[in-house]
Design an enzyme around this catalytic site. Sequence first.
Site, short mmCIF file in Angstrom:
data_model
loop_
_atom_site.label_atom_id
_atom_site.label_comp_id
_atom_site.label_asym_id
_atom_site.label_seq_id
_atom_site.Cartn_x
_atom_site.Cartn_y
_atom_site.Cartn_z
N LYS A 33 0.83 -1.21 0.00
CA LYS A 33 0.00 0.00 0.00
C LYS A 33 0.86 1.26 0.00
O LYS A 33 0.64 2.17 -0.79
CB LYS A 33 -0.94 0.02 1.23
CG LYS A 33 -1.85 -1.19 1.35
CD LYS A 33 -2.75 -1.12 2.58
CE LYS A 33 -2.01 -1.12 3.90
NZ LYS A 33 -1.31 -2.39 4.23
N ARG A 54 11.97 -5.32 5.23
CA ARG A 54 11.72 -3.94 4.81
C ARG A 54 12.52 -2.91 5.62
O ARG A 54 12.71 -3.04 6.81
CB ARG A 54 10.23 -3.66 5.03
CG ARG A 54 9.87 -2.20 4.92
CD ARG A 54 8.40 -2.02 4.91
NE ARG A 54 7.77 -2.36 6.17
CZ ARG A 54 6.48 -2.23 6.39
NH1 ARG A 54 5.68 -1.79 5.43
NH2 ARG A 54 5.98 -2.53 7.54
N ARG A 109 11.02 -0.45 11.19
CA ARG A 109 9.91 -0.19 12.11
C ARG A 109 9.90 -1.17 13.29
O ARG A 109 10.18 -2.34 13.12
CB ARG A 109 8.59 -0.31 11.36
CG ARG A 109 8.11 1.03 10.83
CD ARG A 109 7.01 0.90 9.83
NE ARG A 109 5.88 0.10 10.27
CZ ARG A 109 4.79 -0.12 9.53
NH1 ARG A 109 4.70 0.40 8.34
NH2 ARG A 109 3.81 -0.86 10.00
N ARG A 149 -0.76 -8.68 13.22
CA ARG A 149 -1.30 -7.66 12.30
C ARG A 149 -2.12 -8.34 11.19
O ARG A 149 -3.16 -7.81 10.78
CB ARG A 149 -0.14 -6.84 11.70
CG ARG A 149 0.42 -5.83 12.71
CD ARG A 149 1.84 -5.39 12.41
NE ARG A 149 1.97 -4.72 11.12
CZ ARG A 149 3.15 -4.50 10.53
NH1 ARG A 149 4.28 -4.91 11.10
NH2 ARG A 149 3.18 -3.87 9.38
#
Length: 217
Positions: free
Chosen positions: A13, A127, A161, A172
């Site tokens: 996204k 990531r 993160r 999640r």
Amino acid sequence: AVVILLGPPGAGKGTQARRLEEAFGLVQLSTGDLLRAAVSQGTDAGKRAKAVMDAGGLVSDDIVLAILEDRLAQPDVIKGVILDGFPRTEAQADALDAMLAARGQKVNAAVSLDVDDAAMVERISGRYTCGGCGEGYHDSFKQPAKAGVCDNCGGTEMKRRADDNAETVGERLRAYHAQTAPLIAFYKGRGCLSSVDAMAAIDEVETDLQQIIRDAI
Ligand code: AP5
Ligand code: ZN
């Protein structure tokens, strides 16, 4: 125009919203980014949100809606927004409709980014992003031309993160299936839902999204 990107954590996204901003002159609005900013600024909302985010759950609708409403009141979003990570519950979707109606706007397109859960854990654990400009990278799928140096801004401070670890990703994904996936049927009922194969390469997903958005706005 208002475009919603729906999809589980790691679906792409944020990656796609950043690209579509330039192509359509829309502003990316990520409630995850806004919440992380509130956490790092130590605001009341940020203090309440932090533990929930670290555990991989959804932050309460009242906190998220207050943050979103503030952001939508700023002048730069006049031309339109790409909502990345919002709405995530049916209550948020209803509140969004009301906020937009008050401004004479509506949701033009909601696009579901379809992926396999198993691949999402790998995408998320690899990531990292540039601290200077926010450009996203991945240990296996998208490395900068020179290791540790951002292609976009030349920055050398790369960040990961706090919630990007295997255990939290599982939680999640569960939250996504329980609370957010029902929004696919919600927008289908409105006649504004499309979906893309988000397992495809980043450029292909972008091409598919551009086509959908061009038709919708
Ligand atoms: P948020 O920040 O929204 O995170 P998320 O939904 O978990 O999504 P991500 O940012 O992890 O993934 P993405 O889909 O943007 O993927 P990306 O493009 O980075 O939310 C974080 C937390 O905040 C939530 O858990 C919740 O607590 C809270 N929150 C936020 N909004 C809320 C709301 N509305 N209500 C309540 N709580 C809320 O891609 C991932 C990686 O894969 C990257 O490395 C990328 O380079 C790579 N990649 C992308 N596309 C591809 C591709 N096609 N092929 C290969 N690799 C790819
Ligand atoms: Zn950068």
